[in-house]
Design a protein around this motif. Structure first.
Motif, PDB file in Angstrom:
ATOM      1  N   UNK A   1       0.829  -1.210   0.000  1.00 24.74           N
ATOM      2  CA  UNK A   1       0.000   0.000   0.000  1.00 24.74           C
ATOM      3  C   UNK A   1       0.860   1.255   0.000  1.00 24.74           C
ATOM      4  N   UNK A   2       0.366   2.261  -0.716  1.00 25.63           N
ATOM      5  CA  UNK A   2       0.976   3.596  -0.723  1.00 25.63           C
ATOM      6  C   UNK A   2      -0.160   4.616  -0.762  1.00 25.63           C
ATOM      7  N   UNK A   3      -0.857   4.811   0.359  1.00 22.21           N
ATOM      8  CA  UNK A   3      -2.073   5.632   0.367  1.00 22.21           C
ATOM      9  C   UNK A   3      -1.814   7.116   0.094  1.00 22.21           C
ATOM     10  N   UNK A   4      -2.828   7.748  -0.436  1.00 16.28           N
ATOM     11  CA  UNK A   4      -2.813   9.184  -0.678  1.00 16.28           C
ATOM     12  C   UNK A   4      -4.215   9.713  -0.363  1.00 16.28           C
ATOM     13  N   UNK A   5      -4.375  10.523   0.694  1.00 12.04           N
ATOM     14  CA  UNK A   5      -3.335  11.130   1.532  1.00 12.04           C
ATOM     15  C   UNK A   5      -2.763  10.154   2.551  1.00 12.04           C
ATOM     16  N   UNK A   6      -1.778  10.647   3.301  1.00 10.73           N
ATOM     17  CA  UNK A   6      -1.076   9.848   4.299  1.00 10.73           C
ATOM     18  C   UNK A   6      -1.265  10.488   5.668  1.00 10.73           C
ATOM     19  N   UNK A   7      -1.556   9.672   6.669  1.00 13.74           N
ATOM     20  CA  UNK A   7      -1.726  10.171   8.031  1.00 13.74           C
ATOM     21  C   UNK A   7      -0.363  10.262   8.705  1.00 13.74           C
ATOM     22  N   UNK A   8      -0.043  11.433   9.252  1.00 12.26           N
ATOM     23  CA  UNK A   8       1.241  11.623   9.923  1.00 12.26           C
ATOM     24  C   UNK A   8       1.021  12.400  11.217  1.00 12.26           C
ATOM     25  N   UNK A   9       1.974  12.249  12.122  1.00  8.34           N
ATOM     26  CA  UNK A   9       1.985  13.019  13.356  1.00  8.34           C
ATOM     27  C   UNK A   9       3.240  13.881  13.375  1.00  8.34           C
ATOM     28  N   UNK A  10       3.069  15.194  13.197  1.00 14.91           N
ATOM     29  CA  UNK A  10       4.179  16.104  13.425  1.00 14.91           C
ATOM     30  C   UNK A  10       4.413  16.144  14.929  1.00 14.91           C
ATOM     31  N   UNK A  11       5.623  15.784  15.349  1.00 16.80           N
ATOM     32  CA  UNK A  11       5.840  15.598  16.789  1.00 16.80           C
ATOM     33  C   UNK A  11       5.651  16.896  17.565  1.00 16.80           C
ATOM     34  N   UNK A  12       5.830  18.037  16.906  1.00 17.27           N
ATOM     35  CA  UNK A  12       5.594  19.318  17.578  1.00 17.27           C
ATOM     36  C   UNK A  12       4.115  19.524  17.885  1.00 17.27           C
ATOM     37  N   UNK A  13       3.248  18.792  17.179  1.00 16.81           N
ATOM     38  CA  UNK A  13       1.801  18.962  17.343  1.00 16.81           C
ATOM     39  C   UNK A  13       1.159  17.863  18.172  1.00 16.81           C
TER      40      UNK A  13
ATOM     41  N   UNK B   1       0.388   6.104   8.717  1.00 12.46           N
ATOM     42  CA  UNK B   1      -0.179   5.320   7.621  1.00 12.46           C
ATOM     43  C   UNK B   1      -1.598   5.722   7.263  1.00 12.46           C
ATOM     44  N   UNK B   2      -2.581   5.420   8.128  1.00 10.21           N
ATOM     45  CA  UNK B   2      -3.974   5.638   7.759  1.00 10.21           C
ATOM     46  C   UNK B   2      -4.729   6.393   8.845  1.00 10.21           C
ATOM     47  N   UNK B   3      -5.751   7.093   8.422  1.00 11.84           N
ATOM     48  CA  UNK B   3      -6.510   7.969   9.313  1.00 11.84           C
ATOM     49  C   UNK B   3      -7.396   7.165  10.265  1.00 11.84           C
ATOM     50  N   UNK B   4      -7.239   7.426  11.560  1.00  8.21           N
ATOM     51  CA  UNK B   4      -8.150   6.882  12.564  1.00  8.21           C
ATOM     52  C   UNK B   4      -8.526   8.007  13.522  1.00  8.21           C
ATOM     53  N   UNK B   5      -9.687   7.871  14.147  1.00 11.27           N
ATOM     54  CA  UNK B   5     -10.142   8.883  15.092  1.00 11.27           C
ATOM     55  C   UNK B   5      -9.174   9.005  16.265  1.00 11.27           C
ATOM     56  N   UNK B   6      -8.643   7.871  16.728  1.00 14.92           N
ATOM     57  CA  UNK B   6      -7.724   7.888  17.862  1.00 14.92           C
ATOM     58  C   UNK B   6      -6.470   8.688  17.531  1.00 14.92           C
TER      59      UNK B   6
ATOM     60  N   UNK C   1      -3.656  14.429   7.979  1.00 17.95           N
ATOM     61  CA  UNK C   1      -3.309  13.911   6.661  1.00 17.95           C
ATOM     62  C   UNK C   1      -2.496  14.932   5.865  1.00 17.95           C
ATOM     63  N   UNK C   2      -1.528  14.414   5.108  1.00 14.66           N
ATOM     64  CA  UNK C   2      -0.819  15.206   4.111  1.00 14.66           C
ATOM     65  C   UNK C   2      -0.834  14.422   2.806  1.00 14.66           C
ATOM     66  N   UNK C   3      -0.497  15.069   1.714  1.00 18.82           N
ATOM     67  CA  UNK C   3      -0.507  14.372   0.432  1.00 18.82           C
ATOM     68  C   UNK C   3       0.638  13.363   0.367  1.00 18.82           C
ATOM     69  N   UNK C   4       0.454  12.367  -0.478  1.00 14.58           N
ATOM     70  CA  UNK C   4       1.517  11.379  -0.667  1.00 14.58           C
ATOM     71  C   UNK C   4       2.789  12.058  -1.174  1.00 14.58           C
ATOM     72  N   UNK C   5       2.654  13.039  -2.052  1.00  8.65           N
ATOM     73  CA  UNK C   5       3.834  13.741  -2.574  1.00  8.65           C
ATOM     74  C   UNK C   5       4.590  14.433  -1.451  1.00  8.65           C
ATOM     75  N   UNK C   6       3.877  15.088  -0.536  1.00  3.81           N
ATOM     76  CA  UNK C   6       4.529  15.734   0.605  1.00  3.81           C
ATOM     77  C   UNK C   6       5.229  14.696   1.487  1.00  3.81           C
ATOM     78  N   UNK C   7       4.540  13.586   1.716  1.00  6.56           N
ATOM     79  CA  UNK C   7       5.106  12.536   2.559  1.00  6.56           C
ATOM     80  C   UNK C   7       6.371  11.965   1.944  1.00  6.56           C
ATOM     81  N   UNK C   8       6.341  11.677   0.654  1.00  5.73           N
ATOM     82  CA  UNK C   8       7.520  11.103  -0.004  1.00  5.73           C
ATOM     83  C   UNK C   8       8.690  12.077   0.004  1.00  5.73           C
ATOM     84  N   UNK C   9       8.407  13.359  -0.189  1.00  8.37           N
ATOM     85  CA  UNK C   9       9.474  14.354  -0.146  1.00  8.37           C
ATOM     86  C   UNK C   9      10.123  14.373   1.240  1.00  8.37           C
ATOM     87  N   UNK C  10       9.285  14.245   2.286  1.00  5.08           N
ATOM     88  CA  UNK C  10       9.820  14.237   3.641  1.00  5.08           C
ATOM     89  C   UNK C  10      10.718  13.026   3.873  1.00  5.08           C
TER      90      UNK C  10
END
Length: 251
Positions: A63-75, A199-204, A212-221
């Motif tokens: 799997x390579x989902x778009x968008x991608x769920x991420x946690x910016x550690x500052x947030x 990886x994927x969006x969950x309420x928790x 969520x961010x775009x797959x392109x943003x995630x891959x660049x990171x």
């Protein structure tokens, strides 16, 4: 009709993430089936933002989902109740965070936990063995919550350089998995890691500050982060200062 899903032989490389099924296809983000789960293939998959996820009786699905769920550690959202729990944990000499102390027990506990709305687990026995091998190769890690000498919760993740990919958590005591996640966030903040893949969006996850961010943003990171020096996978209690200074607001 949906596009044909590529079938991979064990020696085949993965297609590029942009080839994954789109939002109008039956399984958005699905990239390929088949292939292999050895450490080299797993490392190559994560390096291009792809991960395996499948159930009992299914072939390996990538799997390579778009968008991608991420946690910016500052947030990371430190709710009032978790803040109190961390303060008590930090000062209790019978409580500690261990890293990579017992990876197999952590992933096995993650595989065994019940999930709402799911029959069985996606962490099938082949996945347990595959990630245990990846851990032996130095690219998978466990963050563990210990109380009175007992493993009561934790998580495991994949890391390439400073690209960190969260996988799964478990808890055998209240907030034990959240404590492990808070420890991972603290470790990442202290060592300059910007985000953790969810990886994927969950309420928790959203409740803890992930978005969520775009797959392109995630891959660049991850292309940038995985080329930075590897993290030190040790937890020093001083890392709690990243989350528990008096200036941190309570949500």
């Amino acid at each position: 009709m949906p596009p044909q899903l590529p079938w991979l032989e064990p020696e085949d490389p993965l297609p590029p993430p942009a080839d994954a099924w789109g939002p109008t296809d039956p399984a958005p983000g699905l990239l390929a089936a088949g292939g292999a789960l050895d450490a080299a293939h797993l490392k190559a998959a994560y390096a291009q933002g792809t991960f395996p996820w499948y159930g009992p009786g299914q072939p390996i699905l990538w799997w390579a989902p778009d968008p991608r769920m991420v946690l910016h550690v500052a947030n990371f959202r430190l709710h009032r109740s978790l803040r109190k729990t961390l303060q008590a944990f930090r000062t209790n000499t019978s409580c500690e965070i261990r890293v990579d102390h017992n990876f197999r027990d952590v992933i096995t506990a993650c595989a065994a936990k019940e999930r709402d709305g799911q029959a069985g687990t996606w962490i099938v026995p082949e996945m347990v063995e595959a990630y245990t091998r990846l851990h032996a190769a130095g690219h998978a890690h466990s963050v563990e919550t210990w109380v009175d000498g007992q493993l009561v919760g934790g998580l495991y993740c994949v890391a390439l350089g400073q690209a960190v990919f969260g996988e799964s958590m478990f808890a055998h005591a209240t907030d034990a998995s959240k404590i492990a996640l808070a420890a991972l966030v603290s470790l990442c903040r202290h060592q300059g890691v910007a985000m953790i893949d969810c990886q994927q969006n969950t309420r928790h996850l959203a409740s803890l500050g992930a978005h969520e961010i775009s797959r392109a943003q995630f891959l660049a990171h991850i292309q940038n982060a995985q080329n930075r020096p590897a993290l030190s996978w040790l937890f020093d209690p001083v890392y709690w200062n990243e989350l528990l200074p008096s200036t941190v607001p309570m949500a």
